[in-house]
Motif scaffolding. Structure first.
Motif, PDB file in Angstrom:
ATOM      1  N   LEU A 424      25.818 -68.662  36.717  1.00  0.00           N
ATOM      2  CA  LEU A 424      26.381 -69.576  37.708  1.00  0.00           C
ATOM      3  C   LEU A 424      25.355 -70.622  38.144  1.00  0.00           C
ATOM      4  O   LEU A 424      25.677 -71.805  38.294  1.00  0.00           O
ATOM      5  N   GLN A 425      24.123 -70.197  38.331  1.00  0.00           N
ATOM      6  CA  GLN A 425      23.083 -71.129  38.759  1.00  0.00           C
ATOM      7  C   GLN A 425      22.762 -72.163  37.682  1.00  0.00           C
ATOM      8  O   GLN A 425      22.476 -73.326  37.993  1.00  0.00           O
ATOM      9  N   VAL A 426      22.792 -71.761  36.420  1.00  0.00           N
ATOM     10  CA  VAL A 426      22.529 -72.703  35.332  1.00  0.00           C
ATOM     11  C   VAL A 426      23.592 -73.804  35.324  1.00  0.00           C
ATOM     12  O   VAL A 426      23.279 -75.002  35.179  1.00  0.00           O
ATOM     13  N   ALA A 427      24.850 -73.422  35.509  1.00  0.00           N
ATOM     14  CA  ALA A 427      25.930 -74.415  35.553  1.00  0.00           C
ATOM     15  C   ALA A 427      25.744 -75.371  36.735  1.00  0.00           C
ATOM     16  O   ALA A 427      25.918 -76.591  36.607  1.00  0.00           O
ATOM     17  N   ALA A 428      25.372 -74.826  37.905  1.00  0.00           N
ATOM     18  CA  ALA A 428      25.168 -75.664  39.086  1.00  0.00           C
ATOM     19  C   ALA A 428      23.968 -76.590  38.906  1.00  0.00           C
ATOM     20  O   ALA A 428      23.981 -77.737  39.366  1.00  0.00           O
TER      21      ALA A 428
END
Length: 443
Positions: A424-428
């Motif tokens: 999720l953090q990579v996408a954000a």
């Protein structure tokens, strides 16, 4: 029982910003010059100290269930999902109070708003301390979250009124560092206290401490600015203006995940991870929790200092904040991969980079006029604490999908959870990076 780095009320003034960096940035849309800063140096530092102590109290509440957890599980028979839900009620109350808290801050000012709301935290601590079961525990946590919901925003707003914008990254880092002492307290010191007394007695003690903090704010803190004059409808329109702001929508996803994941792990799940994955004893885990707290404190101060100096050298605040939050992703990947670094080094890095999300407040503040600073700050905090609530509950629910053996979850269960959060953090981060050029110019 269970951040932030805004600019001052005049942070968006091009004339003021020119004194903070070598190449002055263009003023953000909708900004206007703020009022002259108060000249009383003694009152300034009193503001810094008192509001920082208020944030420290809120941080102790935020993480205290980390130490209480084994006692609550044993006495109340809670599962991992129950514990995650109970602990996250603080974040739910905190989040739900953010929009009205922003209105109150911009209407009545930080001193009066925080002092009065802390009385709700006193009531919540008393309910928690005397709770016979899960429902009362949850109600206490919810009240505590509401009561301390304004501690962060009040400190941010008070400093923005009393100090020049060029000092804000460092000063807000100092506030976060002092508040971060709460993360140290809920490690080894709390474990030591629990060896002498029980969680109910400590909860009563926290109620008394909070009452004293409310009195200190009311009687000793200088009035940091006058009350606002906007009507409720005008204030609500300003809140909507914040929520649909382009910079807000670009920055918030990565900031809320950075802070939400860091807080949910630091205040609850890091103990289980260290036990089940790293094989640490309870004493070793408690010491590492304190290490994370100290590292977070150092990271807050260093990030604020570095942001100012790097901006003078040409690296925008937007880019620096993004690099810090991306570094947090890298550290989590190293932990998941089991890279053979000493635990103190690894978890110190976790604390340092986990604090980098506070710079998002400064990035956002430069895009809003001074009349909206309270609402811009609390809107981001709302997003962060909703994310923390979701993470604490979600981690517990996912862990419960695996069988428990001798009070432990399989290491694979924790690694699956951490892997999902990293994705999720990579996408954000990718979404944040797409706004880099515009964000850098605007900052």
């Amino acid at each position: 029982m269970t951040s932030a780095n805004p600019a001052s009320s005049s942070a968006t003034s091009a004339a003021t910003a020119a004194t903070a960096v070598a190449a002055p940035p263009a003023p953000a849309a909708g900004s206007r010059p703020g009022p002259a800063l108060p000249r009383d140096a003694g009152a300034r530092w009193r503001v810094l100290c008192i509001f920082s102590l208020g944030f420290l109290v809120s941080y102790v509440y935020r993480g205290v269930n980390l130490g209480f957890a084994p006692h609550l599980i044993r006495e109340m028979g809670l599962s991992a999902a129950d514990l995650g839900l109970l602990t996250s009620f603080y974040f739910l109350g905190f989040a739900c109070a953010q929009i009205p808290a922003g209105l109150l801050l911009d209407r009545f000012g930080p001193r009066r708003t925080e002092a009065v709301l802390l009385l709700a935290a006193v009531a919540g601590a008393l309910v928690f301390a005397s709770a016979p079961g899960m429902a009362a525990l949850a109600a206490g946590r919810l009240l505590i979250g509401i009561g301390v919901s304004v501690c962060l925003g009040a400190a941010i707003q008070a400093l923005s009124i009393w100090f020049p914008p060029s000092r804000m990254p460092l000063l807000n880092g100092v506030v976060m560092a002092i508040g971060g002492l709460g993360a140290v307290v809920v490690g080894a010191p709390l474990a030591w206290l629990l060896s002498w007394t029980d969680w109910r007695t400590l909860s009563y003690g926290l109620a008394g401490l909070t009452l004293g903090m409310a009195a200190l704010l009311w009687f000793a803190a200088p009035e940091a600015g006058g009350a606002g004059q906007q009507r409720l409808a005008e204030q609500l329109r300003g809140t909507w203006q914040v929520l649909r702001n382009e910079r807000f929508l670009r920055v918030v996803p990565l900031a809320l995940l950075n802070q939400g994941i860091f807080l949910s792990v630091q205040t609850l799940w890091v103990g289980a991870f260290l036990r089940d994955v790293a094989g640490q004893s309870p004493g070793q885990s408690a010491r590492l929790v304190s290490v994370i707290g100290f590292a977070m404190m150092g990271g807050c101060v260093c990030a604020g200092w570095a942001a100012r100096h790097l901006e003078r050298a040409g690296l925008s605040l937007y880019a620096f904040a993004g690099l810090g939050m991306s570094g947090f992703i890298v550290v989590q990947c190293l932990i998941i991969a089991g890279v053979p670094l000493t635990p103190v080094l690894m978890w110190s890095a976790y604390g340092v980079f986990g604090s980098s999300g506070i710079l998002a407040y400064a990035v956002l503040a430069r895009g809003f006029p001074d009349a909206l600073i309270g609402r811009a700050t609390t809107a981001l905090t709302l997003a962060v604490f909703l994310a923390t609530f979701a993470c604490q509950v979600g981690v517990g629910m996912v862990l419960d999908l695996w069988p428990v053996a001798d009070g432990r979850y399989p290491a694979r269960a924790h690694l699956v959870v951490w892997g999902g959060l990293v994705a999720l953090q990579v996408a954000a981060a990718a979404w944040y990076a797409l706004g880099r050029e515009r964000g850098a110019r605007a900052a």
